[in-house]
Write a protein that holds these residues in place. Structure first.
Motif, PDB file in Angstrom:
ATOM      1  N   MET A  94       0.846  -1.174   0.000  1.00 20.66           N
ATOM      2  CA  MET A  94       0.000   0.000   0.000  1.00 20.66           C
ATOM      3  C   MET A  94       0.895   1.241   0.000  1.00 20.66           C
ATOM      4  SD  MET A  94      -2.683   1.214   2.868  1.00 20.66           S
ATOM      5  CE  MET A  94      -1.797   2.389   3.826  1.00 20.66           C
TER       6      MET A  94
ATOM      7  N   GLY B 142       1.701   5.148   0.351  1.00 18.52           N
ATOM      8  CA  GLY B 142       1.100   6.267   1.057  1.00 18.52           C
ATOM      9  C   GLY B 142       2.001   7.477   1.061  1.00 18.52           C
TER      10      GLY B 142
ATOM     11  N   ARG C  56       2.412  11.318   3.299  1.00 24.17           N
ATOM     12  CA  ARG C  56       1.943  12.099   4.448  1.00 24.17           C
ATOM     13  C   ARG C  56       2.746  13.385   4.559  1.00 24.17           C
ATOM     14  NH1 ARG C  56       4.172   8.710   9.716  1.00 24.17           N
ATOM     15  NH2 ARG C  56       6.379   9.215   9.435  1.00 24.17           N
TER      16      ARG C  56
ATOM     17  N   TRP D 270       6.957   9.443   2.036  1.00 30.41           N
ATOM     18  CA  TRP D 270       6.227   8.384   1.336  1.00 30.41           C
ATOM     19  C   TRP D 270       6.579   7.038   1.964  1.00 30.41           C
ATOM     20  CZ3 TRP D 270       8.909   4.490  -1.107  1.00 30.41           C
ATOM     21  CH2 TRP D 270      10.251   4.716  -1.343  1.00 30.41           C
ATOM     22  N   SER D 271       5.665   6.084   1.773  1.00 33.44           N
ATOM     23  CA  SER D 271       5.870   4.747   2.309  1.00 33.44           C
ATOM     24  C   SER D 271       5.236   3.727   1.380  1.00 33.44           C
ATOM     25  CB  SER D 271       5.230   4.628   3.696  1.00 33.44           C
ATOM     26  OG  SER D 271       5.326   3.308   4.178  1.00 33.44           O
ATOM     27  N   GLU D 272       5.878   2.583   1.282  1.00 31.74           N
ATOM     28  CA  GLU D 272       5.311   1.476   0.505  1.00 31.74           C
ATOM     29  C   GLU D 272       4.453   0.563   1.365  1.00 31.74           C
ATOM     30  OE1 GLU D 272       8.433  -0.590  -1.490  1.00 31.74           O
ATOM     31  OE2 GLU D 272       8.940   1.114  -2.746  1.00 31.74           O
ATOM     32  N   ASP D 273       4.703   0.579   2.684  1.00 32.25           N
ATOM     33  CA  ASP D 273       3.990  -0.354   3.554  1.00 32.25           C
ATOM     34  C   ASP D 273       3.252   0.317   4.714  1.00 32.25           C
ATOM     35  OD1 ASP D 273       6.064   0.434   5.184  1.00 32.25           O
ATOM     36  OD2 ASP D 273       7.040  -1.525   5.232  1.00 32.25           O
ATOM     37  N   GLY D 274       3.365   1.634   4.854  1.00 35.86           N
ATOM     38  CA  GLY D 274       2.714   2.344   5.947  1.00 35.86           C
ATOM     39  C   GLY D 274       3.472   2.256   7.263  1.00 35.86           C
TER      40      GLY D 274
ATOM     41  N   TRP E  53       8.707   5.204   6.691  1.00 41.90           N
ATOM     42  CA  TRP E  53       8.475   6.427   5.930  1.00 41.90           C
ATOM     43  C   TRP E  53       9.802   7.049   5.526  1.00 41.90           C
ATOM     44  CZ3 TRP E  53       3.658   7.840   4.428  1.00 41.90           C
ATOM     45  CH2 TRP E  53       2.602   7.164   5.030  1.00 41.90           C
TER      46      TRP E  53
END
Length: 93
Positions: free
Chosen positions: A1, A3, A5, A61-65, A68
């Motif tokens: 996922m 994301g 922030r 940004w993050s690929e896994d939540g 970050w």
């Protein structure tokens, strides 16, 4: 996922907090030019008080939540504020 922030930081300093509810965010990273950000945030949203003081906004940004990352040129000084004091929705920035 995947994301994205926003985090507020004191100018050249410590982390102030998360901005979890932007109405809209636009960032541009043109080749061989300065990056820019446009942000719309409600005065009534959690974290809005952080924007009332001098600060820098970081995009992460993050690929896994879980992990970050702040990319190079991912920090933007807050240099202009505007708000419609009559607007009941509280749109600021």
């Amino acid at each position: 996922m995947f994301g994205v922030r926003l985090i507020a930081y004191a100018p050249n300093g410590d982390r102030l907090g998360l901005l979890p509810h932007p109405l809209s965010v636009q960032t541009g990273h043109p080749l061989n030019d300065l990056p820019a950000m446009t942000l719309k945030y409600s005065r009534h949203a959690l974290g809005a008080g952080l924007l009332a003081q001098p600060c820098e906004l970081a995009v992460e940004w993050s690929e896994d939540g879980l992990m970050w990352t702040e990319p190079p040129d991912g920090r933007f000084p807050l240099i202009r504020r505007r708000a419609d004091q009559v607007d009941e929705t509280g749109l600021a920035m």
